[in-house]
Write an enzyme that holds these catalytic residues in place. Structure first.
Site, short mmCIF file in Angstrom:
data_model
loop_
_atom_site.label_atom_id
_atom_site.label_comp_id
_atom_site.label_asym_id
_atom_site.label_seq_id
_atom_site.Cartn_x
_atom_site.Cartn_y
_atom_site.Cartn_z
N SER A 56 0.84 -1.20 0.00
CA SER A 56 0.00 0.00 0.00
C SER A 56 0.87 1.24 0.00
CB SER A 56 -0.91 0.03 1.24
OG SER A 56 -1.62 1.26 1.27
N VAL A 61 7.35 2.47 4.16
CA VAL A 61 8.30 1.82 3.26
C VAL A 61 7.82 1.92 1.82
CG1 VAL A 61 9.46 -0.35 2.67
CG2 VAL A 61 9.17 0.29 5.07
N CYS A 62 6.54 1.69 1.59
CA CYS A 62 5.99 1.77 0.23
C CYS A 62 6.11 3.20 -0.32
CB CYS A 62 4.53 1.34 0.21
SG CYS A 62 4.27 -0.38 0.68
N GLU A 63 5.86 4.17 0.53
CA GLU A 63 6.00 5.57 0.12
C GLU A 63 7.43 5.87 -0.31
OE1 GLU A 63 5.95 10.01 2.13
OE2 GLU A 63 4.63 8.48 2.98
#
Length: 170
Positions: A56, A61-63
């Site tokens: 997501s 971390v995804c950002e």
């Protein structure tokens, strides 16, 4: 087909779909772009493709991963494309991209059919999110690099993926 040995924090995960390996021909998929129109592998054309799956974009971390690969995409020129895929709704992806200046990479959603998740073996059983993974495809859609991140709270090996993509561009 299922695979185990993956985690999100302390939670054990099972991945659904076929594991992809270097040398495989990449299977097609249908995603939703931010305007809800479809995006397929064929739409990406005869380019080197760096395909990144994240659980997501609303997680730290995804950002950071999406931002990093967007920055790298700006260095590739028109011979390569970076595609980040999550199951976040396209509307949320559009807000995220606008807020974070994501304008070099494509961010698309697998929320409708989970066709990418199933075809690339990254769909997390039960959660129906995508396991953090990176795939590099050559111009003919042969997979030249695969990383299935074992712990979703950790970053992928950026350097290995980027080096593989750069070698294909030479």
């Amino acid at each position: 087909m299922t695979r185990t040995g993956f985690k999100m924090g302390d939670t054990a995960l099972t991945l659904l779909g076929e594991e992809r390996k270097v040398g495989d021909i990449a299977p097609d998929f249908t995603l939703a772009k931010q305007d809800l129109s479809p995006l397929t592998l064929a739409d990406l054309g005869k380019k080197v493709k760096l395909i990144v799956a994240v659980p997501s974009i609303d997680t730290s971390v995804c950002e950071l991963e999406t931002i990093r690969f967007n920055e790298e995409a700006g260095k590739f020129g028109d011979k390569a494309v970076v595609l980040t895929i999550s199951v976040d709704l396209p509307f949320a992806q559009a807000r995220f991209c606008a807020a974070k200046g994501i304008d070099n990479a494509i961010v698309a959603s697998d929320y409708q059919q989970r066709s990418f998740g199933k075809a690339y073996g990254v769909l997390i059983d039960g959660l129906m999110l995508l396991n953090r993974s990176v795939f590099v495809l050559d111009e003919d859609n042969t997979i030249t690099y695969v990383e299935y991140v074992k712990q979703n709270t950790e970053h992928p090996d950026y350097d290995a993926a980027l080096e593989t993509a750069k070698k294909l561009l030479k």
